[in-house]
Motif scaffolding. Sequence first.
Motif, short mmCIF file in Angstrom:
data_model
loop_
_atom_site.label_atom_id
_atom_site.label_comp_id
_atom_site.label_asym_id
_atom_site.label_seq_id
_atom_site.Cartn_x
_atom_site.Cartn_y
_atom_site.Cartn_z
N ASN A 63 44.44 51.36 45.41
CA ASN A 63 44.21 52.65 44.56
C ASN A 63 43.27 52.16 43.29
N VAL A 64 42.90 50.92 43.18
CA VAL A 64 41.98 50.55 41.99
C VAL A 64 40.65 51.37 41.81
N SER A 65 40.26 51.90 42.86
CA SER A 65 39.01 52.77 42.58
C SER A 65 39.13 53.89 41.69
N LYS A 66 40.63 54.20 41.51
CA LYS A 66 41.22 55.58 40.85
C LYS A 66 41.25 55.05 39.38
N ILE A 67 40.94 53.51 39.02
CA ILE A 67 41.01 53.34 37.52
C ILE A 67 39.60 53.69 37.09
N THR A 68 39.45 54.36 36.29
CA THR A 68 38.17 54.90 35.61
C THR A 68 38.35 55.14 34.13
N GLY A 69 37.25 55.03 33.32
CA GLY A 69 37.19 55.43 31.89
C GLY A 69 36.56 53.96 31.54
N VAL A 70 36.35 53.92 29.99
CA VAL A 70 35.87 52.96 29.24
C VAL A 70 36.91 51.95 28.70
N ILE A 71 36.38 50.72 28.88
CA ILE A 71 37.30 49.57 28.05
C ILE A 71 36.39 48.74 27.49
#
Length: 117
Positions: free
Chosen positions: A71-79
């Motif tokens: 499920n790493v593809s569900k990690i989204t957003g800005v860092i």
Amino acid sequence: MKTDNHRIYKMSFSGVYPHYIAKAEKKGRTKAEVDEIIFWLTGYDSVKLQEIIDNKIDFETFFAEAKLNPNVSKITGVICGYRVEEIEDKLMQQIRYLDKLVDELAKGKTMDKILRK
């Protein structure tokens, strides 16, 4: 993102790990929650994590030996100013996934949301 990232790849995970914990604890979260995030992301368990820390394994090896969660593809957003889903360098992306999850923990998200349940 074309920068010289080799320095972070060779950094030992054990050198950065206390910073993840400190960041979480400063916001009232726990080392156990940080560990749970690491276990979810990498497939490691507490024995393997301790081995990585004791042997001062670098980030490159840390992620090379990991079995990344499907499920790493569900990690989204800005860092750090970059969208994690757009980072082309695979290893840097994996490092930023971990940064992002610890960041979400420190921001008070529930573990279910952080672990993409």
